[in-house]
Motif scaffolding. Sequence first.
Motif, PDB file in Angstrom:
ATOM      1  N   ASP A 184      58.249 -65.207 -31.508  1.00  0.00           N
ATOM      2  CA  ASP A 184      57.988 -65.684 -30.159  1.00  0.00           C
ATOM      3  C   ASP A 184      57.511 -64.506 -29.291  1.00  0.00           C
ATOM      4  OD1 ASP A 184      60.167 -64.337 -28.828  1.00  0.00           O
ATOM      5  OD2 ASP A 184      61.510 -65.836 -29.671  1.00  0.00           O
ATOM      6  N   PRO A 185      56.964 -64.804 -28.114  1.00  0.00           N
ATOM      7  CA  PRO A 185      56.347 -63.735 -27.312  1.00  0.00           C
ATOM      8  C   PRO A 185      57.284 -62.572 -27.001  1.00  0.00           C
ATOM      9  CG  PRO A 185      55.732 -65.861 -26.436  1.00  0.00           C
ATOM     10  CD  PRO A 185      56.740 -66.126 -27.519  1.00  0.00           C
ATOM     11  N   GLN A 186      58.548 -62.898 -26.737  1.00  0.00           N
ATOM     12  CA  GLN A 186      59.486 -61.826 -26.395  1.00  0.00           C
ATOM     13  C   GLN A 186      59.759 -60.924 -27.602  1.00  0.00           C
ATOM     14  OE1 GLN A 186      62.356 -63.624 -23.960  1.00  0.00           O
ATOM     15  NE2 GLN A 186      63.675 -61.834 -23.937  1.00  0.00           N
ATOM     16  N   PHE A 224      55.114 -67.632 -19.342  1.00  0.00           N
ATOM     17  CA  PHE A 224      56.236 -67.892 -20.253  1.00  0.00           C
ATOM     18  C   PHE A 224      57.315 -66.823 -20.089  1.00  0.00           C
ATOM     19  CE2 PHE A 224      58.223 -69.555 -24.027  1.00  0.00           C
ATOM     20  CZ  PHE A 224      58.833 -68.443 -24.593  1.00  0.00           C
ATOM     21  N   LEU A 225      56.881 -65.567 -20.060  1.00  0.00           N
ATOM     22  CA  LEU A 225      57.856 -64.483 -19.977  1.00  0.00           C
ATOM     23  C   LEU A 225      58.548 -64.465 -18.619  1.00  0.00           C
ATOM     24  CD1 LEU A 225      55.863 -61.759 -21.878  1.00  0.00           C
ATOM     25  CD2 LEU A 225      57.954 -62.897 -22.631  1.00  0.00           C
ATOM     26  N   ALA A 226      57.816 -64.822 -17.560  1.00  0.00           N
ATOM     27  CA  ALA A 226      58.443 -64.880 -16.242  1.00  0.00           C
ATOM     28  C   ALA A 226      59.507 -65.975 -16.232  1.00  0.00           C
ATOM     29  CB  ALA A 226      57.380 -65.139 -15.180  1.00  0.00           C
ATOM     30  N   LEU A 227      59.198 -67.117 -16.859  1.00  0.00           N
ATOM     31  CA  LEU A 227      60.136 -68.239 -16.860  1.00  0.00           C
ATOM     32  C   LEU A 227      61.391 -67.942 -17.664  1.00  0.00           C
ATOM     33  CD1 LEU A 227      57.669 -71.226 -17.291  1.00  0.00           C
ATOM     34  CD2 LEU A 227      59.002 -70.638 -15.268  1.00  0.00           C
ATOM     35  N   VAL A 228      61.226 -67.290 -18.817  1.00  0.00           N
ATOM     36  CA  VAL A 228      62.402 -67.046 -19.655  1.00  0.00           C
ATOM     37  C   VAL A 228      63.094 -65.743 -19.292  1.00  0.00           C
ATOM     38  CG1 VAL A 228      61.445 -68.366 -21.578  1.00  0.00           C
ATOM     39  CG2 VAL A 228      61.149 -65.892 -21.525  1.00  0.00           C
ATOM     40  N   PRO A 272      58.460 -57.741 -18.732  1.00  0.00           N
ATOM     41  CA  PRO A 272      57.100 -57.935 -18.255  1.00  0.00           C
ATOM     42  C   PRO A 272      56.114 -57.627 -19.369  1.00  0.00           C
ATOM     43  CG  PRO A 272      58.079 -55.985 -17.252  1.00  0.00           C
ATOM     44  CD  PRO A 272      59.124 -56.598 -18.121  1.00  0.00           C
ATOM     45  N   THR A 273      54.882 -58.054 -19.182  1.00  0.00           N
ATOM     46  CA  THR A 273      53.883 -57.786 -20.213  1.00  0.00           C
ATOM     47  C   THR A 273      53.732 -56.283 -20.364  1.00  0.00           C
ATOM     48  OG1 THR A 273      52.207 -57.953 -18.543  1.00  0.00           O
ATOM     49  CG2 THR A 273      52.597 -59.893 -19.883  1.00  0.00           C
ATOM     50  N   PRO A 274      53.383 -55.839 -21.596  1.00  0.00           N
ATOM     51  CA  PRO A 274      53.341 -54.403 -21.858  1.00  0.00           C
ATOM     52  C   PRO A 274      52.412 -53.646 -20.917  1.00  0.00           C
ATOM     53  CG  PRO A 274      53.223 -55.646 -23.885  1.00  0.00           C
ATOM     54  CD  PRO A 274      53.111 -56.634 -22.773  1.00  0.00           C
ATOM     55  N   GLY A 275      51.463 -54.319 -20.325  1.00  0.00           N
ATOM     56  CA  GLY A 275      50.600 -53.648 -19.370  1.00  0.00           C
ATOM     57  C   GLY A 275      51.382 -53.096 -18.197  1.00  0.00           C
TER      58      GLY A 275
END
Length: 271
Positions: free
Chosen positions: A170-172, A247-251, A255-258
């Motif tokens: 998953d993204p995380q 998605f990452l903000a919701l869960v 933060p995104t690697p940037g």
Amino acid sequence: MTTTTDPPAIRVQGLEKSYGDLPVLRGVDFDVAPGSIFALLGSNGAGKTTAVRILSTLLKADRGTATVQGFDVATRGADVRESISLTGQFAAVDEILTGRENLMLVAELRHLRRPGEIADALLARFSLTEAGGRRAGTYSGGMRRRLDIAMSLIGSPPVIFLDEPTTGLDPQARIEVWDAVRELASTGTTVLLTTQYLDEAEQLADRIAVLHDGRIIAEGTLAELKGLLPPARVEYVEKQPTLEEVFLALVGGPPTPGDADTATPPTSQEQ
Ligand SMILES: Nc1ncnc2c1ncn2[C@@H]1O[C@H](COP(=O)(O)OP(=O)(O)OP(=O)(O)O)[C@@H](O)[C@H]1O
Ligand SMILES: [Mg+2]
């Protein structure tokens, strides 16, 4: 630091491989500088695993040459195997053992002294100290991948192959694995990873090679690859967040690697 005068850690020239009538690699060339992260980017079936298996001496090429740390994979297989570790598309973790036991087992197989200390240091480095005493079968996909990467580091091989390190995560969990890969490269290890994800190559790689139709059709830094396309005409629209950012903000994930500078979750528990 690497310079252009350093001999490449990996050199691939004119590599060809067919399975029966199916040509998979049809003349592949690339160099990987020592201490860099190199992404072999290609769709399903492009031949990424085939290339990695040849480089790690598990498979013989039909034609062409490949060297790892200067050793020819065809004639110096034992030296190549001493210089590498390979983390396959499916994690090699033993589910019955704890994370710590998995690491100690590899250290013992490599006849290293103080396997417990080696295990503890790696657990800390990959943020697995708390989970170290639990059976690996209870780990999430991301934790398992991190353990797998930690296992591949035992014995400090100068070159690491990661075949699709984040497929199925998953993204995380992907971001956790990305952090682990960056951690590897920060210590001077040469990393060749394969991926079918553009963003993974974009996030991690110093150089990216696109494998398509049996050949490398483009190779360079991200900036060089972007330079292959004419810049898009600028249109004045608000920048929409990507689905991954939403998605990452919701869960409540990192933060995104940037935005890595502002990352709050502990990615390392080193003292
Ligand atoms: N042992 C084999 N025998 C016959 N064909 C094979 C064999 N291994 C792979 N192939 C075929 O060779 C091609 C390349 O496979 P390979 O596994 O190298 O691709 P890949 O880029 O790693 O794909 P994926 O992203 O799905 O992992 C595919 O068409 C695959 O079906
Ligand atoms: Mg593959």
